[in-house]
Design a protein around this motif. Sequence first.
Motif, PDB file in Angstrom:
ATOM      1  N   TYR A  53      38.996 117.511  62.222  1.00 13.60           N
ATOM      2  CA  TYR A  53      38.401 116.047  62.506  1.00 13.60           C
ATOM      3  C   TYR A  53      36.878 116.274  61.970  1.00 13.60           C
ATOM      4  O   TYR A  53      35.916 115.662  62.325  1.00 13.60           O
ATOM      5  N   THR A  82      46.381 109.082  66.935  1.00 13.82           N
ATOM      6  CA  THR A  82      46.264 110.061  65.830  1.00 13.82           C
ATOM      7  C   THR A  82      47.109 109.432  64.577  1.00 13.82           C
ATOM      8  O   THR A  82      46.494 110.116  63.473  1.00 13.82           O
TER       9      THR A  82
ATOM     10  N   ARG B 206      48.033 117.035  61.786  1.00 16.87           N
ATOM     11  CA  ARG B 206      48.199 115.870  62.943  1.00 16.87           C
ATOM     12  C   ARG B 206      48.075 114.496  62.266  1.00 16.87           C
ATOM     13  O   ARG B 206      47.400 114.312  61.290  1.00 16.87           O
ATOM     14  N   GLY B 207      48.825 113.663  62.970  1.00 22.65           N
ATOM     15  CA  GLY B 207      48.877 112.264  62.693  1.00 22.65           C
ATOM     16  C   GLY B 207      49.173 111.800  61.391  1.00 22.65           C
ATOM     17  O   GLY B 207      48.455 110.818  60.819  1.00 22.65           O
TER      18      GLY B 207
END
Lengths: 309, 541
Positions: A53, A82, B206-207
């Motif tokens: 991130y 997410t 992820r995601g």
Amino acid sequence: MLRFLCKRLALAIPVMLVVITITFFLIRLAPGGPFDQERNVPPEVMANLHAQYNLDAPVVRQYFDYLGDLLRGDLGPSFRYTTRSVNEMIARGFPVTMELGLYAILFALLVGMPAGIIAAMRPNSLQDYVPMSAAMVGICLPSFVLGPILMLIFGIWLGWLPVSGWGSTPGDKILPAITLGSTYAAYIARITRGGMLEVLSQDYIRTARAKGLSTWRVVMVHALRGGVTPVVSYLGPALAGLLAGSFVVETIFQIPGLGRFYIQAAFNRDYTMIMGTTVFLAGLIILFNLIADVILVWLNPRLRQEAGH
Amino acid sequence: MTLQRYSRFILALAGALLLSACSDGQRTAVEIGNEQQILHMGNGDEPSDVDPHTTVGIPERQIQLALFEGLVSKSSETLEIEPGVAHSWDISEDGLVYTFYLNEEARWSNGDPITAEHFVWSWRRALLPGLGNQYAYSLYSIKNAEDFHRERISDFDEVGVTAVDERTLRIELESPVPYFLELLEHHSFYPVHPPTIEQFGRPDQRGTRWTRPENFVGNGAFTLKSWEPNRVLVVEKNPHYWDADRVLLNEIHFYPVQQPATEERMFRAGQLHIINLLAEERVPRYKSEEHPALRSFANYATYYYEFNTRVEPLGDPRVRRALSLSINREQITDQMLRGGQRPAEHFTPPGAGYEARARVPYNPEKARELLAEAGYPNGQGFPTLTILYNTLDVHERIAVVIQQMWRQELNVNVTLRNQDWRVYLASKRGGDYHIARSGWVADYYDPNTFLDMFLSDGGNNDTGWSNERYDELIGRAARAEDTEQRMEYFQQAEAILLEEAPIAPIYFYQYNHLVSPSVRGWHSNVMKHVNYKGVYLESQP
């Protein structure tokens, strides 16, 4: 008018920048990170999470990256949810909150304005005291008290209306709109009364009465336009307040609106989500205030002249 | 408009609104659900995702239990291990090698057969460092899994998971793990469908959009039908599931309701069959009414206080034990909480064939003696310590009561400090506390899940306490082949834990919730484990 608009819009840019900057650094100063949880995780895992991130970059770098993304209209991925982007969450949540806010304002106007007008027509009589006392109760009763009371009566005892949900069963929008709108209805009633009282004591009203017009006509045609001006200037901030403050009502009625995302994001340290919703709401508040000002200028010829110059 | 006319108008408007609302014939979601086999469940928080390798929460877990199935599954009635994707398995005599034989009928929700290679791929993904799987450590009992996850080795072939053939999976462990089958039921061991994940991103990303209803492929009794954030997540029966005949529900609707009060109102208004949690203060009332929907059962979880042993005078075990001995636990559970919680005079809750012999009873005289021995007779000279807890009403009430108990029994003063959940976690992690409220919910049904927490290098041991003998006993228990011997090691370890008292156990959790009488085949159990197979709905008589 155009110059007035341009000036106001130009002023909005530094305001937004300040909001963005303060929020960006404040949330990073708050203790506890977005991926903290009860079970400790090895530092390697945490580092990988941060890398996914862009949290491993220096903060100033993150800030400019964020501004760059923002200019492209990309609010980033949610840290908590997410699979979803902040853009998607706002696109889902905002229409719901907006709809709820509009119903609430509609309810507030429908109840508040007539109550205020009635009260102003015979000040310091029973016709004044009854609606104004009700308004006082409305202001004092917070939505987390009123909501459950309404649910208990109409949802559980009488079984007339659903106690939760949004758009899934008919009638599930009624109780939340009333709960959210009642405080505003009360304020609007008081503001309308004040505005009307002032206008009703003016000379041109006396003239209108002297011409033999009915009370009804005097109030609705001559006094109302001047009397509701304070209500209009209240509507802009009120609508913005409704949007940002609908969190409680959204929580108790299980409504998938933006208010709930906003508050949860703060608890979850969902940085991108906090930023996205803050930026969005700040922009909205500026916009609503601008619209309210434009309407005011349009309603008031004196202001119109000032704006022209 | 006169006042009369106005009020008439408002009344008429309200009447019209109400009439329009009640036109659907008064049938509640629960009544309709009973007929159509649609279960409506309160599920706490909005799930962050349904990907079994990136999620950590209980709401996610409840949904994953419907969407996925591991090599084995677990009965919610007996908590015994049952066949899952594997119909049978062998365990080598030394307990190091497990061989699983996969059911030929086991399929993904798109009809593809499930192979042993899918498990190897899935577990590799679960361990990929880049994925940031916070539960990857549950796979560490597999040989070399930890080294792979911490990037000490990069070749997954060295990790002890092998697809012997299409339907045979061989697992080698670092050392014997008596509860390994239990672990396999955990969501971090669930298989995921490799082609679907690869279609939407890298395996360690992820995601990605693979968990969106339109893309989702799973292997559980149900599959994802729709998902509207903060509104509802719907799963529907998976026709390709190998044991589909035993799946009786058509759909399950999971509602993310955070407030227990909202949930309860939804239940009473006929919008939910099951609520996730009944608020503490509502339990006595349902109990006295003998409400048929109330389910109250012991939970395999402990509420306790942690002492930061790095802070003086909490470095002295006598002080810690004195504080622990002067807590009147029964008063907290029976007079304050009244939700069926049991006072905890030891740390590990009774269950899984183990009940601790050692105790910390309520014994204020002994506590005063210990405190005097430690140099604080009648609490003189004892510094003012602080109890830290995360902001929640129940934690505050307990802290206030304990504050009073310590003042009364030991003449010791403590102050209270509450913090928002994330701040509290950060304070606890960073050792920035004196005494902290804590709770531990078992990851698996075995005393080890409680006792290995206080190993010197235990990732969740925030107390700073370490004891060589304790570490040795827990290590021996891990290697013990004989169950009785193993339990004995745990007994000795727990005795040390209570004597040295880096923690003060307070109570064992009780789980209270509401299950509509129309829900059949729903078994509430200590692990809060749910098996949706065999659950069905019956209209109430």
